[in-house]
Design a protein around this motif. Structure first.
Motif, short mmCIF file in Angstrom:
data_model
loop_
_atom_site.label_atom_id
_atom_site.label_comp_id
_atom_site.label_asym_id
_atom_site.label_seq_id
_atom_site.Cartn_x
_atom_site.Cartn_y
_atom_site.Cartn_z
N LEU A 20 -4.39 0.42 10.83
CA LEU A 20 -4.71 1.26 9.60
C LEU A 20 -3.31 2.23 10.24
O LEU A 20 -2.72 2.78 8.78
CB LEU A 20 -5.89 1.96 10.37
N GLN A 21 -2.81 2.36 11.11
CA GLN A 21 -1.65 3.29 11.71
C GLN A 21 -0.80 2.58 11.06
O GLN A 21 0.70 3.75 10.87
CB GLN A 21 -1.35 3.26 13.36
N ALA A 22 -0.30 1.26 10.98
CA ALA A 22 0.77 1.04 10.34
C ALA A 22 1.12 0.92 8.94
O ALA A 22 2.02 0.13 8.27
CB ALA A 22 0.90 -0.64 10.94
N ASN A 23 -0.20 0.54 7.64
CA ASN A 23 -0.22 -0.06 6.88
C ASN A 23 -0.99 1.31 5.94
O ASN A 23 -1.48 1.34 5.18
CB ASN A 23 -1.37 -1.57 6.44
N TYR A 24 -1.63 2.38 6.36
CA TYR A 24 -2.28 2.78 5.79
C TYR A 24 -2.18 4.79 6.17
O TYR A 24 -2.32 5.60 6.48
CB TYR A 24 -4.07 2.91 6.08
N GLN A 25 -0.92 5.09 6.08
CA GLN A 25 -0.17 6.49 5.99
C GLN A 25 -0.67 6.97 5.24
O GLN A 25 -1.25 6.40 3.83
CB GLN A 25 1.08 6.81 6.28
N PHE A 26 -0.83 8.46 5.35
CA PHE A 26 -1.93 9.20 4.67
C PHE A 26 -1.07 9.45 2.47
O PHE A 26 -1.34 9.31 2.39
CB PHE A 26 -1.74 10.53 4.93
N GLU A 27 0.26 9.60 2.78
CA GLU A 27 1.04 9.31 1.47
C GLU A 27 1.30 7.96 0.70
O GLU A 27 0.78 8.51 -0.68
CB GLU A 27 2.58 9.17 1.78
N ALA A 28 0.99 6.81 1.49
CA ALA A 28 0.63 5.77 0.71
C ALA A 28 -0.85 5.92 0.41
O ALA A 28 -0.94 5.47 -1.07
CB ALA A 28 0.68 4.20 1.32
N ARG A 29 -1.74 6.09 1.25
CA ARG A 29 -3.12 6.05 0.00
C ARG A 29 -3.70 7.13 -0.97
O ARG A 29 -3.90 7.35 -1.52
CB ARG A 29 -3.99 7.17 1.63
N ARG A 30 -2.94 8.34 -0.78
CA ARG A 30 -2.16 9.59 -2.23
C ARG A 30 -1.66 8.68 -2.77
O ARG A 30 -2.55 9.13 -3.80
CB ARG A 30 -1.23 10.69 -1.22
#
Length: 377
Positions: A20-30
């Protein structure tokens, strides 16, 4: 009492954290929440790279047969990263129901869930039912071809992404009766289904669903006719346990980010974290989180207890996390000032998810009444 985790459980947490740290950064999630509300490639990675879609499913369908503590660890990490993908709906809720019901149709779907090839949404809530599984007006009538399904379902989470729906319907009796409730698994593309899709405040997707003389085969019935309530109620308590763990993860981030912000924000020439009144408030936030963590542990460890003990722990947890989500979320926003409600800042998104968790599978008021009734019985 020893609350330490096993080596295997720690590995699950660490591998999921790293992913998740590598693939689920906040901006990508937003950006995903503004587009389709989820990322199919992430869902496939959960199945193929991490194996968490199969983790708690039975070994007979390709699962690993792990316990509820593993789900708790996964959901806490999902809370920390605000994961959008429908793990709760598909794996925890529908996966649990199908595994207990058994049968060829259920096992085939479980194998597909484990492989990450199917998403199933649980269609149970109705416009006039509030949070009661028994207040069910949708009907399934037997005919020569199988079953004819009619009714309306409201706020079916993950339905826009789902390939199949797991639907509750009455095969006998009237709303409020404990008997006569059955479960049906059907393709979302079946003729006679009408869906009204919409985004939810936390960036996910839901739908209101109408079933108008939907003809389904006899194989769509999951479990015994009219005997599904116990299975459904257990799924509800398991969902509360998972939500409790998720809330601990997201509230931890709300608290950590707020503490960090108050060390940077200055008033009268010093960081506002130096003000004693604000220090007290952040300590109160921490205490609410720790009480929520204890409630999450309690309900998770009681999922295999007697029906009454499980239900009491679930209602107690839901009251505790609802109170904590409101307190921690509101204080995090207030301590960030006006920027705490902007979409560009992660705090507002965590606050919105915490707000929605407050009412999922029953509000605090509903569970206070349920808890009192269970204690009196």
């Amino acid at each position: 009492m020893d609350f330490s985790f096993t080596e295997e459980q720690n590995l699950i947490r660490q591998s999921l954290q790293s992913y998740l740290q590598a693939n689920y950064q906040f901006e990508a999630r937003r950006q995903a929440s503004l587009a389709d509300g989820w990322r199919p490639d992430i869902w496939k990675a959960f199945a193929e790279d991490l194996g968490i879609t199969a983790m708690t499913l039975p070994e007979r369908v390709g699962g690993m047969g792990m316990d509820a503590v593993s789900t708790m660890l996964v959901m806490e990490e999902f809370g920390r990263s605000l994961v959008l993908e429908p793990y709760l709906e598909t794996v925890v809720i529908c996966g649990g129901i199908l595994a207990r019901a058994g049968g060829a149709t259920a096992d085939e779907m479980l194998a597909n869930i484990a492989a990450g090839d199917r998403i199933v949404a649980f269609a149970w809530g109705e416009p006039n039912a509030r949070y009661d599984f028994k207040s069910l007006a949708s009907t399934a009538t037997a005919n020569g071809k199988g079953w004819l399904l009619n009714g309306k379902k409201s706020v079916v989470m993950a339905a826009p992404w789902a390939s199949h729906l797991l639907v509750t319907a009455r095969t006998s009796g009237k709303p409020g009766d404990s008997s006569g409730i059955s479960l049906f698994l059907l393709d979302k593309a079946s003729s006679g289904i009408r869906m009204s899709e919409y985004p939810t405040i936390d960036g996910r997707r839901a739908a209101d669903v109408e079933f108008n003389n939907v003809q389904i085969g006899a194989e769509a019935l999951i479990g015994e006719v009219g005997e599904a309530l116990a299975n459904i109620e257990q799924a509800g308590d398991e969902a509360i346990a998972a939500l409790s763990a998720e809330s601990v993860g997201l509230m931890s981030v709300l608290h950590e980010d707020t503490v960090a912000y108050t060390k940077q924000r200055k008033q009268f020439g010093q960081p506002i974290s130096n003000f004693q009144a604000l220090q007290h408030r952040m300590v109160d936030m921490y205490m609410e989180i720790e009480m929520a963590r204890s409630a999450a542990y309690l309900v998770t460890l009681n999922l295999s207890s007697s029906v009454n003990e499980r239900a009491v722990a679930a209602s107690a947890a839901k009251v505790t996390i609802s109170k904590a989500c409101r307190f921690v979320g509101q204080n995090a926003v207030q301590l960030h000032g006006g920027m705490g409600m902007t979409d560009e800042l992660a705090i507002s998104h965590y606050f919105k998810r915490a707000t929605l968790i407050e009412s999922e599978f029953g509000s605090a008021d509903y569970h206070l009444m349920r808890h009192a009734a269970l204690r009196a019985s």
